[in-house]
Design a protein around this motif. Sequence first.
Motif, PDB file in Angstrom:
ATOM      1  N   VAL A 174       6.931 -11.477   0.782  1.00 33.15           N
ATOM      2  CA  VAL A 174       5.867 -11.466   1.718  1.00 33.15           C
ATOM      3  C   VAL A 174       4.781 -10.981   1.295  1.00 33.15           C
ATOM      4  CG1 VAL A 174       5.276 -10.230   4.154  1.00 33.15           C
ATOM      5  CG2 VAL A 174       7.678 -11.389   3.760  1.00 33.15           C
ATOM      6  N   GLN A 175       4.764  -9.699   0.453  1.00 34.37           N
ATOM      7  CA  GLN A 175       3.550  -9.214  -0.018  1.00 34.37           C
ATOM      8  C   GLN A 175       2.729 -10.295  -0.988  1.00 34.37           C
ATOM      9  OE1 GLN A 175       4.537  -5.350  -1.825  1.00 34.37           O
ATOM     10  NE2 GLN A 175       5.346  -4.737   0.245  1.00 34.37           N
ATOM     11  N   ALA A 176       3.587 -10.936  -1.790  1.00 32.16           N
ATOM     12  CA  ALA A 176       3.013 -12.026  -2.653  1.00 32.16           C
ATOM     13  C   ALA A 176       2.371 -13.130  -1.829  1.00 32.16           C
ATOM     14  CB  ALA A 176       4.121 -12.550  -3.683  1.00 32.16           C
ATOM     15  N   ALA A 177       2.768 -13.174  -0.811  1.00 29.60           N
ATOM     16  CA  ALA A 177       1.896 -14.539   0.116  1.00 29.60           C
ATOM     17  C   ALA A 177       0.521 -13.951   0.477  1.00 29.60           C
ATOM     18  CB  ALA A 177       2.777 -14.920   1.302  1.00 29.60           C
ATOM     19  N   PHE A 178       0.624 -12.560   0.449  1.00 30.58           N
ATOM     20  CA  PHE A 178      -0.837 -11.947   1.118  1.00 30.58           C
ATOM     21  C   PHE A 178      -1.653 -11.805   0.068  1.00 30.58           C
ATOM     22  CE2 PHE A 178       1.575 -11.107   4.834  1.00 30.58           C
ATOM     23  CZ  PHE A 178       0.479 -11.185   5.905  1.00 30.58           C
ATOM     24  N   TYR A 179      -1.455 -12.306  -1.190  1.00 30.06           N
ATOM     25  CA  TYR A 179      -2.573 -12.463  -2.328  1.00 30.06           C
ATOM     26  C   TYR A 179      -3.145 -13.801  -2.169  1.00 30.06           C
ATOM     27  CZ  TYR A 179      -1.199  -8.257  -5.016  1.00 30.06           C
ATOM     28  OH  TYR A 179      -0.709  -7.132  -5.346  1.00 30.06           O
ATOM     29  N   ALA A 180      -2.684 -14.475  -1.314  1.00 35.37           N
ATOM     30  CA  ALA A 180      -3.806 -15.677  -0.849  1.00 35.37           C
ATOM     31  C   ALA A 180      -5.005 -15.386  -0.534  1.00 35.37           C
ATOM     32  CB  ALA A 180      -3.152 -16.756   0.229  1.00 35.37           C
ATOM     33  N   PRO A 181      -6.076 -15.951  -1.148  1.00 37.22           N
ATOM     34  CA  PRO A 181      -7.561 -15.510  -0.733  1.00 37.22           C
ATOM     35  C   PRO A 181      -7.870 -15.406   0.508  1.00 37.22           C
ATOM     36  CG  PRO A 181      -7.415 -17.382  -2.322  1.00 37.22           C
ATOM     37  CD  PRO A 181      -6.276 -17.227  -2.101  1.00 37.22           C
ATOM     38  N   ASP A 182      -7.522 -16.129   1.578  1.00 37.87           N
ATOM     39  CA  ASP A 182      -7.632 -15.767   2.796  1.00 37.87           C
ATOM     40  C   ASP A 182      -6.903 -14.817   3.754  1.00 37.87           C
ATOM     41  OD1 ASP A 182      -5.314 -17.678   2.658  1.00 37.87           O
ATOM     42  OD2 ASP A 182      -5.693 -18.553   4.531  1.00 37.87           O
ATOM     43  N   LEU A 183      -5.858 -14.209   2.867  1.00 40.96           N
ATOM     44  CA  LEU A 183      -4.908 -13.067   3.419  1.00 40.96           C
ATOM     45  C   LEU A 183      -5.104 -12.001   2.846  1.00 40.96           C
ATOM     46  CD1 LEU A 183      -1.640 -15.191   4.091  1.00 40.96           C
ATOM     47  CD2 LEU A 183      -3.506 -14.536   5.844  1.00 40.96           C
ATOM     48  N   LEU A 184      -5.738 -12.058   1.587  1.00 44.42           N
ATOM     49  CA  LEU A 184      -5.840 -10.797   0.709  1.00 44.42           C
ATOM     50  C   LEU A 184      -6.517  -9.789   1.526  1.00 44.42           C
ATOM     51  CD1 LEU A 184      -5.256  -9.756  -2.110  1.00 44.42           C
ATOM     52  CD2 LEU A 184      -7.454 -10.263  -2.775  1.00 44.42           C
ATOM     53  N   GLY A 185      -7.399  -9.760   2.175  1.00 46.47           N
ATOM     54  CA  GLY A 185      -7.972  -8.500   3.019  1.00 46.47           C
ATOM     55  C   GLY A 185      -6.847  -8.168   3.867  1.00 46.47           C
ATOM     56  N   TYR A 186      -5.902  -8.679   4.368  1.00 41.12           N
ATOM     57  CA  TYR A 186      -4.748  -8.115   5.385  1.00 41.12           C
ATOM     58  C   TYR A 186      -3.719  -7.534   4.643  1.00 41.12           C
ATOM     59  CZ  TYR A 186      -7.840 -10.498   8.580  1.00 41.12           C
ATOM     60  OH  TYR A 186      -8.960 -10.897   9.241  1.00 41.12           O
ATOM     61  N   ARG A 187      -3.685  -7.732   3.353  1.00 40.37           N
ATOM     62  CA  ARG A 187      -2.407  -7.457   2.631  1.00 40.37           C
ATOM     63  C   ARG A 187      -1.906  -5.860   2.664  1.00 40.37           C
ATOM     64  NH1 ARG A 187      -0.100  -5.521  -2.242  1.00 40.37           N
ATOM     65  NH2 ARG A 187      -2.066  -4.547  -3.134  1.00 40.37           N
ATOM     66  N   GLN A 188      -2.838  -4.916   2.876  1.00 38.66           N
ATOM     67  CA  GLN A 188      -2.591  -3.534   3.007  1.00 38.66           C
ATOM     68  C   GLN A 188      -2.006  -3.266   4.106  1.00 38.66           C
ATOM     69  OE1 GLN A 188      -3.582  -1.676   0.432  1.00 38.66           O
ATOM     70  NE2 GLN A 188      -2.159   0.108   1.018  1.00 38.66           N
ATOM     71  N   TYR A 189      -2.054  -3.944   5.365  1.00 39.23           N
ATOM     72  CA  TYR A 189      -1.178  -3.886   6.481  1.00 39.23           C
ATOM     73  C   TYR A 189       0.346  -4.016   5.934  1.00 39.23           C
ATOM     74  CZ  TYR A 189      -4.668  -4.397  10.345  1.00 39.23           C
ATOM     75  OH  TYR A 189      -5.593  -4.302  11.166  1.00 39.23           O
ATOM     76  N   VAL A 190       0.553  -4.923   5.168  1.00 34.70           N
ATOM     77  CA  VAL A 190       1.840  -5.508   4.889  1.00 34.70           C
ATOM     78  C   VAL A 190       2.357  -4.071   4.086  1.00 34.70           C
ATOM     79  CG1 VAL A 190       3.497  -6.892   3.794  1.00 34.70           C
ATOM     80  CG2 VAL A 190       1.411  -7.866   5.122  1.00 34.70           C
ATOM     81  N   VAL A 191       1.857  -3.845   3.185  1.00 35.55           N
ATOM     82  CA  VAL A 191       2.139  -2.843   2.217  1.00 35.55           C
ATOM     83  C   VAL A 191       2.403  -1.502   2.947  1.00 35.55           C
ATOM     84  CG1 VAL A 191       1.308  -1.283   0.308  1.00 35.55           C
ATOM     85  CG2 VAL A 191       1.040  -3.766   0.275  1.00 35.55           C
ATOM     86  N   ASP A 192       1.279  -1.116   3.870  1.00 35.78           N
ATOM     87  CA  ASP A 192       1.702   0.194   4.681  1.00 35.78           C
ATOM     88  C   ASP A 192       2.746   0.059   5.716  1.00 35.78           C
ATOM     89  OD1 ASP A 192      -0.449   1.497   3.277  1.00 35.78           O
ATOM     90  OD2 ASP A 192      -1.893   1.253   4.705  1.00 35.78           O
ATOM     91  N   ALA A 193       2.862  -1.049   6.341  1.00 36.70           N
ATOM     92  CA  ALA A 193       4.133  -0.996   7.365  1.00 36.70           C
ATOM     93  C   ALA A 193       5.314  -1.028   6.598  1.00 36.70           C
ATOM     94  CB  ALA A 193       3.864  -2.394   7.950  1.00 36.70           C
TER      95      ALA A 193
END
Length: 138
Positions: A55-74
Amino acid sequence: MIVAAWPPPPSTRCLGGEMSLISCPGCGLVHIDRGLPAVPDRAATGECAAEAGAVQAAFYAPDLLGYRQYVVDAYACLHADPSTRIGVQATALCLMTMDLYLECGQPVSEGSILHQEMMCGLVRTSSPPWRHRISMGS
């Protein structure tokens, strides 16, 4: 208890053998037991950590990168080991950071910077970024 959309029930046979299920002690998600090692210093199964990594790897997509920290912190909040000082501190740090995103409007993309500032006793509470000292108690 949260159950993933897949796996099949434990009575399902896979290549002639029974599949067993494992429940993550942190989030309660039920996975097929693949025999992955437990994650040290976390309340997480290896299976849950592997899925979270995907899931975290998917958030490295350019349009999702800004939201990755939500996933990491949750993930960090749900899987911290409550029996250790570091686990309790990690939970508090990630919850405070998520509060800054959700309640104070801080950009999610600045999550790691906010973590560093909190560890130094500085937090930006508005935009433009004004700095305020956090009282860490006496």
